[in-house]
Structures are given as structure tokens and as C-alpha cells.
Write an enzyme that holds these catalytic residues in place. Structure first.
Site, PDB file in Angstrom:
ATOM      1  N   GLU A 248       0.843  -1.182   0.000  1.00  0.00           N
ATOM      2  CA  GLU A 248       0.000   0.000   0.000  1.00  0.00           C
ATOM      3  C   GLU A 248       0.883   1.238   0.000  1.00  0.00           C
ATOM      4  O   GLU A 248       2.113   1.135   0.040  1.00  0.00           O
ATOM      5  CB  GLU A 248      -0.933   0.004   1.218  1.00  0.00           C
ATOM      6  CG  GLU A 248      -0.222   0.070   2.551  1.00  0.00           C
ATOM      7  CD  GLU A 248      -1.153  -0.110   3.742  1.00  0.00           C
ATOM      8  OE1 GLU A 248      -2.188  -0.792   3.590  1.00  0.00           O
ATOM      9  OE2 GLU A 248      -0.834   0.417   4.831  1.00  0.00           O
TER      10      GLU A 248
ATOM     11  N   HIS B 259      -4.174   3.206   8.294  1.00  0.00           N
ATOM     12  CA  HIS B 259      -2.980   2.650   8.929  1.00  0.00           C
ATOM     13  C   HIS B 259      -2.014   3.770   9.289  1.00  0.00           C
ATOM     14  O   HIS B 259      -1.903   4.766   8.570  1.00  0.00           O
ATOM     15  CB  HIS B 259      -2.270   1.681   7.982  1.00  0.00           C
ATOM     16  CG  HIS B 259      -3.001   0.402   7.781  1.00  0.00           C
ATOM     17  ND1 HIS B 259      -2.895  -0.337   6.620  1.00  0.00           N
ATOM     18  CD2 HIS B 259      -3.864  -0.282   8.570  1.00  0.00           C
ATOM     19  CE1 HIS B 259      -3.656  -1.414   6.713  1.00  0.00           C
ATOM     20  NE2 HIS B 259      -4.250  -1.399   7.894  1.00  0.00           N
TER      21      HIS B 259
END
Length: 683
Positions: free
Chosen positions: A248, A291
Site C-alpha cells: 500500500e 494505517h
């Protein structure tokens, strides 16, 4: 240079800059090779597992399921207590547990503010594998722990902010992965995102391929094990025939992985096929996407460049985790026909990146100086005036840019590849140049920036040879690093000019680790500088409910509600420009978070349809379905709702939606659900 005061980390004081950590870690201090611990990741039926925080609620539930599945749990630790739990020994310290239980691994199930101490205790006891699953461990606690890990060669860390590590073949689970999805097989999985890894597990199970070893490196800023290291382990795992790589936005890890894969292919006659996915293609610049580590700073690649790098070394890229099963069947069968691949989007060529070499990115500005970013749950970003005040308090020369002198970029941040702080520098602040000219200079967390690094920074910035200019730059770097440590920053960016042999700061943007306050109660004075008046009201409302909501710009018409940051990013990516928002309910969605999510989404007048994408790993599909039905009845939304439920109890959840009699559309296939949402949004 002023003396840095100690920062209180839990029960002890640690001097972060001038004084090295003076703890005795036995004989490991002299070996100096953390890389030697990679074999410790090869868990299986032989692995003896203990728990820290063994008698706690979460550890108890996890241990019960793991034991039933076949994991060889041998006992655990509860500080200051002895006894039994599940008929297994409970010991008062990790040292005593190592002596009596002889574990190969420990699972740490304690709160974020207790986790750093628990990790350090496990390192000191030389536990071979340490798995930390907690979110919101303060960044500077983890930087300190990495400075310890680098001095030893006995303990390997997985996490934090990770679902853990699991061997489907060896029935060994160290973490909180949803066990019903797993089946013994041949696919090794490496992932930054928990929910995306669960989807990948489900896809490979449905394809009849199963899984071998699954390593959740996690979404933290500085994980204990990174993508490249996990690839090294799976290369030599005899049960693994192919590898899923899930990355990511944030950091350089995917480019490090691409370079490793290039080398692997050059030295291996029959390399294992690798299929990949990268989340965050539609990342709004300057935002933290759920995150802690899901953000980009100067010199870091965006999602598209990471995809290009992986494609260039032969990785088959997919756009959704549900496609992994078919992609692997094609690759293992020697064909890529019919696979939804992203090949052909671009090449990295033979570029090889050294430690001080910047990554060239598209000419888009992502530095926090470019645009003030609103508050996120994890990070606190101050206004430029507040940043300048902090610099003035430190005795630095700062003020507005007069138009005289060349502006240069100087920052203190984190080098995620070396897991250490670093100086970032570029001889320009021009949008079209800075991303390809920025260089990073890592330094030891325990000692701060060294003189050689500062001299290299001066050379790269083209600072004049005047001793006064070099001394002024030296003072600025040390003052910035002082604030970095004292205030627990993750990024401190400045624009500087050289005038009359002095360095002057003419622009500043600082970001601080919010977890230090939320998890540990530190930095309370800093939190008072937060200005909620400039933040989006909907995002503030979502934050109160523990939801991460980011309103996206553009003409999107589909509101998204997803459990898990990685899956939420991937959902926005799959919808393209149709999404109005990013919304992560957290890894475990509940009926209450679904209701609050609906309330926030429906305040956006652009929304014509709500797309709920839930993977029922830890969350039961029927529970989520009931939550959606209850929220729909209570709120009476003016728009249709498309619900895609997969995972645990998915059939029961889909049936509840279908039989509700409400304008809810139930799907198990993502592509079908996406198509329906787009169709309804255009009606």
C-alpha cells in the site's frame, strides 16, 4: 547545543539522543546482526508458543481458538503472578517463562501503552520470535525498540499493527487471523493490510490452492519485519510454491521488494510466481489512510509507481484480492491468459536505488508544506505559525520569505527502510524538482545526527563554504532533531534560505505522533495546539465514534463503508472517481459503527448510493447484516444501499439482507456489487 531532557516511556526514563540505551541484553549485544533472525519466521507444528498478557480477555479468546485449531501453546506470562490458565503454566516474567516453557515464539496481547515494555522484555529474554499485534504504539517507542533490535541476533519482531503470522500447513497461529478462511496449501502471503490478506486467503482457498505461510508485516510506520525480509523467508520455504505480495502507500518497501525480486529472478532458474496488489491509488495527497504508515512524504513513491516497479520485475498485478485465486491458477499453470493484470502500465527499467538516491515520482506535490492536512486519528499537524513559534523557542532564526535567497528543503523524518530517523534535504522547493532531488540521511535513534551526515547535507543543499553558514546549518539540524525527540514528531519540514552566512527558516510544517497522547498520555501540551475549527465537521464526528472518515474531492456519488484500512483503500481504488469518501470502521465492524458510518456518509449531498464492503473475518457476516438492517430502519436513508459481505457467516448475512424487504442489494462477488453500485449511482 542545549541538553535534551529525558522522555518518560512508561515506568522508566530513556534519554533518546545523547545517551545510548544502557540495558544488558546478554551476549546478543556483540553479534550485531538482526538479519540472522529471519529463520525464526519459519513457524509450524514444531513451534512452541507462549502469550504475554495470557490471562487477559483478548489473549484468552485467541488462545482458546488457536489451541482448538492445533497451535502448540505452552503457557504464558502475567506479571507478578503464577498459576494456570487452560491447564497451562502462568509465570511472572518472560525470563522465567523462557527458562521453564522454552518457547520459540511469544504473542503479545497487551494494550498499546504496555506493548513497548513487553517487547523489550521479550528481546532481553531472547525469545526467538516476537509477535506484537497492537495498534497505536507510539512511533518513538518503536524507533527506540528498533535501535535495540539492531544490536542483537536472537529475536525477530513481527508487527506492530499486524494480524500476526500463521502457518496453515503447520496449524500454528500467532495472531488474530480468522481461522475459518484458512486451508493448508501452497500460496505464501505477505501483507501490510490484515483485511486484504484475509480476502486473499479466502480467494486462494476457494481456488483450491490453500496457503502455506502467511506473514502480516502490518501497517505501522516502522514494522519489525518488512516485505523484502518476508520474501526472503518464503523463497526458502519448501511448502510455498507461489507468493502473494500485498502492499500500500507509504514508504519504499515495495520498491525494495521489487529490487529483491529482480535479483531473485536473475539467480533462480525456476522462480516462484508472484502476484501482487497495491492499495491507495486514489490516495488524497497529504492524508493518512487509516494505517499509521499509510501516507507518503517527499521522496517516497505513490501507489502507481509501486505498481510499475513490481510489473517491471515480472509480478502479475491484480486490482482486487478476490482475483488472487484465478491469477495464481493461471501463473502456476504457466499462463497469464485471462488474469486481470496491470502489466503494461509502466516500467521501472534497470533503476537501482542506493540509500541516498531519491525515487523519481510524477510531478505531484505531496509534502505537507504544499497543503495543510486536517487532523487524523493517528497524527497531529500544526499550523505554520505554531511551528515557527516552536522554532523561535529553540532560539532559531525564522521569519517570512523576503524574496531574497534560494529556498531549500530541509526536514527531519523517518527512513522506513532503515527503521531509523533521517534528515531529508533538497536544494530546491520547486514542485517539479523536489521529488527527484530529495535525499535522505539516516541516523542512529540513540545518538542523533552525526557531523558527517550534516556535512553531506550542506553539500547537497549547496550551502556556501563559509564556516558561519555551516555552523548555522548544524545548529538548525540539531535544534530540529531536539524537537523531533522531545515532541515525538514523525515529520518536521522546513524551507530555508542562506543570507549573509546564516541559515534562516522561512517556512515550516510539523507532524506529531498522536498515539503518544492517545495511548500513553504524553504530549498533552502539544495537543492543546490542535485547531479543530479548520477541520471538517464530518471527519471530527466520525473520529468520536472511532471511525476514520476522509471526504474525497471530485464528483463522486458512491459513499463507501468498509472494515479495515487496506480494504477501504482498495474499495476506493476499485470505484475510481465514483467514491465520495474513504471510511474505515476498523478491523472489527459492529452494528453501532455501521450506524454511525451511515450517519456521516449521508451528510454528504453528493451521495446517491452507499456501498458497504465487509469481509467477515473477525466480524460475523450475519451480525453485520443485522446492524445494516437496524441502521437502515432507524435512519431511513434516501439512497439505496449495496451490501457485499464475504467471510465468516457470509451466507447467513446475505440471506438476512435479501429477506429484509428493504431496498438493500446483497452480493458476495465484489465486481457484481461494484457494478450495481455504479449503476444505481447513475440512475
Amino acid at each position: 547545543m542545549r541538553v535534551v531532557q529525558p522522555i518518560r516511556y512508561g515506568p522508566r526514563f530513556v534519554v533518546p539522543r545523547q545517551q545510548a540505551l544502557r540495558r544488558n541484553f546478554g551476549t546478543t549485544v556483540r553479534l550485531q546482526s538482526y538479519a540472522d533472525t529471519l529463520p525464526n519466521l519459519r513457524i509450524g507444528a514444531h513451534t512452541r508458543v507462549m502469550f504475554q498478557g495470557f490471562t487477559g480477555k483478548q489473549a484468552t479468546a485467541n488462545a482458546k481458538d488457536s489451541i482448538a485449531w492445533g497451535t502448540n501453546i505452552v503457557g504464558g506470562v502475567r506479571p507478578g503472578r503464577t498459576g494456570e490458565h487452560f491447564g497451562l503454566p502462568v509465570l511472572p516474567t518472560v525470563q522465567s517463562a523462557m527458562k521453564e516453557l522454552k518457547p520459540d515464539a511469544t504473542a503479545i496481547y497487551v494494550a498499546a501503552h504496555q506493548a513497548p515494555g513487553a517487547i523489550e522484555e521479550a528481546i532481553e529474554a531472547e525469545v526467538p520470535l516476537i509477535v506484537a499485534v497492537a495498534e497505536h504504539i507510539p512511533l518513538h517507542d518503536m524507533l527506540r525498540i528498533h535501535s535495540i533490535l539492531k544490536t542483537q541476533s536472537k529475536s525477530r519482531l513481527v508487527g506492530p499493527n499486524s494480524p500476526g503470522i500463521i502457518s496453515a500447513v503447520g496449524k500454528c497461529r500467532i495472531g488474530f487471523q480468522p481461522l475459518p478462511c484458512f486451508s493448508p496449501g501452497k500460496i505464501g502471503i505477505i501483507a501490510k493490510s490484515g483485511t486484504l490478506s484475509y480476502e486473499t486467503v479466502a480467494s486462494t482457498t476457494r481456488a483450491g490452492l490453500g496457503q502455506s505461510l502467511c506473514i502480516g508485516v502490518g501497517g505501522d510506520i516502522v514494522p519489525g519485519t518488512d516485505l523484502r525480509e518476508a520474501l526472503t523467508v518464503l523463497e526458502n520455504d519448501s511448502d510455498t510454491e507461489a507468493i502473494a505480495l500485498i502492499g500500500e502507500i507509504g514508504g519504499l518497501g515495495e520498491l525494495d521488494a521489487a529490487e529483491w525480486i529482480r535479483d531473485y529472478h536473475s539467480r533462480t532458474q525456476s522462480p516462484k510466481p508472484i502476484v501482487g496488489l497495491i492499495a491507495g491509488i486514489h490516495e488524497p495527497r497529504g492524508r493518512i489512510m487509516g494505517h499509521a504508515g499509510a501516507f507518503t512524504i517527499a521522496g517516497e513513491p505513490d501507489a502507481k509507481e509501486k505498481i510499475e516497479a513490481l510489473v517491471s520485475v515480472g509480478v502479475t498485478m491484480v486490482t482486487h484480492p478476490g482475483q488472487f485465486g484465478e491469477a495464481f491458477k493461471a501463473r502456476l499453470g504457466g499462463s497469464t491468459h485471462g488474469v486481470n493484470s496491470l502489466a503494461g502500465r509502466g516500467k521501472l527499467g534497470n533503476q537501482r536505488r542506493q540509500i541516498h538516491t531519491a525515487v523519481r515520482r510524477p510531478q505531484t506535490r505531496t509534502r505537507f508544506l504544499a497543503k495543510p492536512c486536517t487532523q487524523q486519528r493517528r497524527h497531529l499537524t500544526l499550523s505554520e505559525d505554531d511551528c515557527m513559534d516552536l522554532l523561535r523557542e529553540a532560539g532559531l532564526n525564522c521569519g517570512h520569505y523576503s524574496g531574497l535567497g534560494t529556498r531549500r528543503f530541509l526536514a527531519i523524518g523517518v527512513d522506513r527502510s532503515t527503521r531509523s530517523p533521517c534528515i531529508l534535504a533538497a536544494p530546491t522547493v520547486d514542485d517539479d524538482q523536489i521529488e527527484k532531488m530529495v535525499k535522505r540521511y539516516p541516523f542512529d535513534y540513540r545518538h542523533g545526527p552525526d557531523e558527517l551526515a550534516i556535512e553531506r547535507v550542506a553539500s547537497h543543499l549547496h550551502i556556501s563554504l563559509k564556516e558561519s553558514a555551516h555552523e548555522s546549518l548544524r545548529r538548525l539540524v540539531h535544534r530540529l532533531s531536539d524537537i523531533f525527540y522531545e515532541k515525538e514528531a514523525y515529520l518536521m519540514e522546513t524551507e530555508i534560505v542562506e543570507r549573509l552566512g546564516e541559515i534562516k527558516v522561512v517556512g515550516a510544517r510539523f507532524g506529531f505522533d498522536d498515539a503518544a497522547y492517545r495511548s500513553c498520555g504524553r504530549q498533552t501540551e502539544l495537543q492543546k495546539l490542535r485547531n479543530t475549527a479548520v477541520e471538517d465537521a464530518s471527519e471530527l464526528e466520525a473520529e468520536k465514534s472511532g471511525i476514520i472518515y476522509i471526504k474525497l474531492e471530485g464528483n463522486g456519488t458512491i459513499g463507501t463503508l468498509v472494515n479495515g484500512a487496506g480494504l477501504a483503500m482498495n474499495t476506493v481504488d476499485a470505484l475510481g472517481g465514483h467514491a465520495t469518501n474513504f471510511l474505515d470502521t476498523g478491523g472489527k465492524a459492529t452494528s453501532e459503527t455501521v450506524k454511525h458510518g451511515f450517519e456521516v456518509i449521508l451528510k454528504d449531498p453528493r451521495v446517491r448510493v452507499i456501498f458497504v464492503n465487509i469481509f467477515g473475518g473477525l466480524t460475523l457476516g450475519d451480525m453485520i447484516a443485522n446492524g445494516i438492517i437496524m441502521a437502515f430502519k432507524e435512519l431511513s436513508p434516501r439512497v439505496p444501499v449495496v451490501v457485499r459481505i464475504r467471510g465468516t457467516n457470509e451466507k447467513e448475512g446475505q440471506k438476512l439482507i435479501e429477506e429484509s424487504g428493504l431496498p438493500l442489494y446483497a452480493f458476495d462477488d465484489f465486481e457484481a456489487a461494484k457494478a450495481k453500485a455504479i449503476e444505481l449511482s447513475s440512475a
